[in-house]
Structures are given as C-alpha cells and as structure tokens.
Design a protein around this motif. Sequence first.
Motif, PDB file in Angstrom:
ATOM      1  N   LEU A  25      44.094  45.846  40.029  1.00 51.92           N
ATOM      2  CA  LEU A  25      45.183  45.875  41.015  1.00 51.92           C
ATOM      3  C   LEU A  25      46.329  43.951  40.257  1.00 51.92           C
ATOM      4  CD1 LEU A  25      47.168  45.912  43.492  1.00 51.92           C
ATOM      5  CD2 LEU A  25      44.847  44.257  44.311  1.00 51.92           C
ATOM      6  N   LEU A  50      42.883  51.089  49.814  1.00 50.65           N
ATOM      7  CA  LEU A  50      43.924  51.518  50.330  1.00 50.65           C
ATOM      8  C   LEU A  50      43.400  51.528  52.413  1.00 50.65           C
ATOM      9  CD1 LEU A  50      46.604  53.583  48.946  1.00 50.65           C
ATOM     10  CD2 LEU A  50      46.169  51.238  48.362  1.00 50.65           C
ATOM     11  N   SER A  65      42.723  43.289  49.845  1.00 50.64           N
ATOM     12  CA  SER A  65      43.709  44.248  50.441  1.00 50.64           C
ATOM     13  C   SER A  65      45.062  44.244  50.916  1.00 50.64           C
ATOM     14  CB  SER A  65      43.340  45.903  51.932  1.00 50.64           C
ATOM     15  OG  SER A  65      42.561  44.111  52.851  1.00 50.64           O
ATOM     16  N   TYR A  68      47.593  44.407  48.045  1.00 50.83           N
ATOM     17  CA  TYR A  68      48.701  45.705  47.914  1.00 50.83           C
ATOM     18  C   TYR A  68      50.192  45.819  48.366  1.00 50.83           C
ATOM     19  CZ  TYR A  68      44.220  47.186  46.234  1.00 50.83           C
ATOM     20  OH  TYR A  68      43.090  48.451  45.675  1.00 50.83           O
TER      21      TYR A  68
END
Lengths: 135, 102, 110
Positions: A25, A50, A65, A68
């Motif tokens: 990421l 995800l 998370s 994202y």
Amino acid sequence: MPQIKKFLYVNRKAPHGSIYALESLEVVLVGAAFDQDVSLAFIDDGVYQLMLNQNTNGIGVKNFSPTYRALSDYDINQIYVEKESLELRGLKQEDLLPLTWEDEDEDWAEKDSIQVVSSEELGDIIDKQDIIFNF
Amino acid sequence: MSVLHIINKSPFEKNSLDTCLRLAKKGSAILLIEDAIYAAQKNTAVADKIIAAVARHSVFALAPDLDARGIDESTVVDGISLVDYEGFVRLATEYHAVQSWL
Amino acid sequence: MSIELDGKSYETDEEGYLVNMGDWNDALASAMAREDGAELDSNHWEVINFLRDYYEEYQIAPAVRVLTKAIGKRMGKEKGTSKYLYELFPYGPAKQACKYAGLPKPTGCV
C-alpha cells in the motif's frame, strides 16, 4: 513526454500476519506520484486485505484498511479481485470495502473501483502489463 | 511476446504454482527456479499439473537449482527445457514483462 | 527531542513531529508554529483541520497533489493551488502542515 506504462501491483498475502500488505500500500501511494497507469490485483489470501470491519485495536497494530478508500484520491480506480480467490474463502464482494471513485468525465458519477474478475479475465489483465510488482 | 512467469517456491509448501497456472495465459512462459524446481520432477503429486502446463506454455527450469538439490535431469517431466543463468537472462529479455510469483 | 508548553513537555522526533498523536491540541500546534517563526491564522487552520479530518478518515496524510486538489474542491478554486499552499507553509505544505496537525511525517512527499 515519457510514455505512460501499465503498472500492476499483485497482492497475495493476508493483511496483519506479515508486513507485505502495508508495504504494498505504501509503495502504491508513493508510486502514484509518477502518473502511470496503475492497477491493483488481489489474489489468494490478498483478498483478505479488503475485508470490511477490520478492527486492530486488540492486536496493537495500525489498521490501514481505511487507507484503501483513499486510493481514488490518488487516481487509482482499477482494483481487480479474483473471483475464484473470493469463492475459495467463502467471500462475496459485499464482504469487501465499498471502494468507489468519481468520474470527472461523467459529471462526477460515483463508480465502483473494485471489479471482481475471473481467473481468465485477470490473466488477460496480467498479460497486458509493462511492470508487475509482487507483494 | 507475452509474460514470463517465474516461480521460486516449492509447490508442496506454497500455492504459487497453482495460482500461476490458474492465471497464466496460453503461450506465456513459466520458469521454475530455486525450490520451485521440485515441481519439475516426474511422479510427484503435482506432476499432472506440470504435464498439463507443458501443453499450454513453454516451461523452463533452472539447471543449477536442480543440480544443487540433487535432482537428476532424467527425472524431469518431458517437455520442460533446462536453462542456465545465461538462458534465464535471455528469457527475461525476450518476454514483454516478468511476473515473479512470491 | 520535545516541545515545551505551559510547563509540560511533549515528545517529538528529531524533525519536530509529535511522537504521540494523542498529545495534540490547538495550543500545541500554535507553539510548534512559533518555534518555526510562524503565526497561524484562519487560512492555516483550514488546512490543518482538513489534514486532521483526512487522517482520521483514511489513516494517512495525503500527498501534496491530493491535498491541493481536495482543498480546492472544498474551499474554493483559488485555494487549490500549490502556490497558495506554499505561501501558507513555505517549508512544504504537506510536511509543515502535517507537523502542526500532529500527524506523522508523510512518506515520500514534500
């Protein structure tokens, strides 16, 4: 003007058991500055990255998370999730973060960033890349 | 040219081989290196997959990794081509992109 | 390293970023700015508050170009330029504003 290349980041590891997911990421976000054609693929245990409703308070690590959901701010709107990997894990798209982006060319219409694709389709996508990073 | 897929994990420990075979397009190449060369042998639990792969892909294995692990070339599945390091480099340049399955 | 305010000491890293995000408050932001010889006005606060909201929601500090675009969208086109943001935060909008906002130093940005 340098030619725009197709970059694919392949993610195949679950999020909190190793550093791969977070590293990926971070590389994606830093790499976004280079204005290339970037897409992400989530395969095998990578689909767990995800998952909705992740809460890491109890294990004392950062919950990345929500990050994202920022990907669309970085113009990363092509997120492929392999259907077979979801099915093997008893998951559906509704179990994943609802990632969206706003299409400037269509009066900011909200669109899904996540596309659930078959192995066959994902194979075609991999075949079209110039650069592939693995995490 | 399409993609060169490289696998370096034993098929008995990781699912990299299975995932690669599921996603690799017909005509793309597969190169087995390091512990992935155990997948190249005949009479293993994964041999059928490799035999099927040879029909769809050019499959290579890195000879120095076979030698290092005591795997005799005569035990390698028919249709797999052995390459040395020079061949490895040549493959990497011949294909449009390289996908290294971790 | 640390920054002192009203007799209390707050731990910072060698570049002056707060080590514990929970230590942050308005007065501390102003104190950090004063150390850099800056005085925070409402335009600065607009950006600082935006950064804090963004971090709260996404758990990252946005890259400069993301910040610029978002400020322009939210606060008016004339403010959505790197010139405007650099005038407010001459040491680099993301870097300096993040510091005052009590956020970690953004990775790979100015």
